[in-house]
Design an enzyme around this catalytic site. Structure first.
Site, mmCIF file in Angstrom:
data_model
loop_
_atom_site.group_PDB
_atom_site.id
_atom_site.type_symbol
_atom_site.label_atom_id
_atom_site.label_comp_id
_atom_site.label_asym_id
_atom_site.label_seq_id
_atom_site.Cartn_x
_atom_site.Cartn_y
_atom_site.Cartn_z
ATOM 1 N N ASP A 13 -6.741 16.811 5.652
ATOM 2 C CA ASP A 13 -6.693 15.537 6.356
ATOM 3 C C ASP A 13 -8.048 14.837 6.401
ATOM 4 O O ASP A 13 -9.081 15.411 6.023
ATOM 5 C CB ASP A 13 -6.121 15.731 7.778
ATOM 6 C CG ASP A 13 -6.702 16.951 8.488
ATOM 7 O OD1 ASP A 13 -7.766 17.432 8.066
ATOM 8 O OD2 ASP A 13 -6.076 17.412 9.461
ATOM 9 N N ASN B 268 -1.586 21.505 20.699
ATOM 10 C CA ASN B 268 -0.200 21.019 20.809
ATOM 11 C C ASN B 268 0.678 21.508 19.651
ATOM 12 O O ASN B 268 1.795 21.044 19.478
ATOM 13 C CB ASN B 268 -0.167 19.485 20.892
ATOM 14 C CG ASN B 268 -0.707 18.797 19.643
ATOM 15 O OD1 ASN B 268 -0.995 19.440 18.632
ATOM 16 N ND2 ASN B 268 -0.842 17.475 19.700
ATOM 17 N N HIS C 278 -0.064 21.261 16.393
ATOM 18 C CA HIS C 278 -0.169 20.532 15.117
ATOM 19 C C HIS C 278 -0.807 21.402 14.040
ATOM 20 O O HIS C 278 -1.599 22.298 14.324
ATOM 21 C CB HIS C 278 -0.886 19.178 15.264
ATOM 22 C CG HIS C 278 -2.364 19.226 15.512
ATOM 23 N ND1 HIS C 278 -3.025 18.282 16.270
ATOM 24 C CD2 HIS C 278 -3.335 20.081 15.097
ATOM 25 C CE1 HIS C 278 -4.309 18.559 16.294
ATOM 26 N NE2 HIS C 278 -4.522 19.647 15.595
ATOM 27 N N GLU D 190 1.310 15.841 14.013
ATOM 28 C CA GLU D 190 1.465 15.950 15.456
ATOM 29 C C GLU D 190 2.929 16.268 15.809
ATOM 30 O O GLU D 190 3.828 16.098 14.965
ATOM 31 C CB GLU D 190 1.040 14.632 16.110
ATOM 32 C CG GLU D 190 -0.439 14.268 15.895
ATOM 33 C CD GLU D 190 -1.403 15.010 16.832
ATOM 34 O OE1 GLU D 190 -1.202 16.205 17.094
ATOM 35 O OE2 GLU D 190 -2.376 14.366 17.276
#
Ligand code: PGA
Length: 242
Positions: free
Chosen positions: A67, A135, A137, A142
């Site tokens: 990313d 979370n 990811h 996400e």
């Protein structure tokens, strides 16, 4: 899914490197899927050490990073291109032309994302390194990201931006709002996946990834359906597994 519990960060890095080293030594033209963040830095140090000892060469290898932030100049110290150069590429013999990071500055981000997925499809990843977000990811996929997603632009969750503010003078306003990430489907195409997790902030996500239902609310849970995943978690991150 194989899970190794390590006592601390250093042991986590070492166990992950031992698993990765098999690929590095057996396949001199391997395609490496690489990740940024605090978690893989220890692993990258071990890769550099072995390179310096003459045990591994990256000359014929290709890398594909997960990313990149949208809109951050590549020269910015916190761009993921800068991170990779500083923490790994500048210290090994990989040809920089063979290192790939998504283009967060492309005029046409959608087109550039589609080209990134096409490149990954043409260069199947032999070993994919992953961290995990608090979370759940992976990459910047996400919660709520479809499991069949390819490289795409994502709006970062506030919690993710807060977690990353430590790299931006602790000022969430300086953290980019968007990123471009390899999709879950692209990640799942990797032949072998090593996910590293360190610290108590990851414990809940690690539990959901391994023991929770396979569900888009925890993107990492998709890894339960991959045939060749190694999770290496330190004691704090593995807390809820026992
Ligand atoms: P970290 O990030 O390694 O900096 O904790 C992991 C991630 O968000 O994927």
């Amino acid at each position: 899914m194989i899970v190794i519990q390590a006592k601390d960060y250093d042991e986590m890095s070492l166990k992950a490197y031992e698993a990765m080293k098999k690929v590095l030594t057996e396949k001199p033209d391997a395609v490496l899927g690489l990740a940024t963040g605090s978690t893989p830095v220890g692993l990258y140090k071990l890769m550099i050490e072995d390179y310096k000892r003459g045990l591994v060469s990256y000359k014929r290898m290709t890398s594909i990073n997960l990313d990149e932030y949208v809109g951050l100049p590549v020269t910015h110290p916190e761009s993921y291109r800068s991170f990779m150069n500083r923490n790994l590429f500048d210290h090994i013999d990989i040809d920089i032309a063979n290192t790939h990071v998504p283009d967060g500055l492309a005029e046409d981000l959608e087109k550039s994302a589609a080209a990134y997925t096409a490149f990954a499809a043409a260069h199947p990843i032999d070993v994919q390194i992953l961290g995990i977000g608090a979370n759940g990811h992976i990459g910047f996929n996400e919660p709520g990201t479809p499991f069949d997603s390819h490289t795409h632009v994502v709006e970062l969750k506030e919690g993710t931006r807060r977690d990353n503010a430590r790299f931006f003078d602790n000022d969430i306003n300086k953290v980019p709002t968007h990123a471009v990430t390899l999709g879950l489907k692209d990640i799942m195409n990797a032949k072998f996946i090593i996910l590293l997790a360190s610290g108590s902030g990851k414990a809940d996500a690690v539990k959901k990834m391994i023991k929770g239902t396979v569900d888009e609310s925890c993107p990492a849970s998709v890894l339960q359906t991959h045939p060749n995943v190694l999770v290496v978690a330190d004691e704090a991150a593995a807390y809820y597994l026992n």
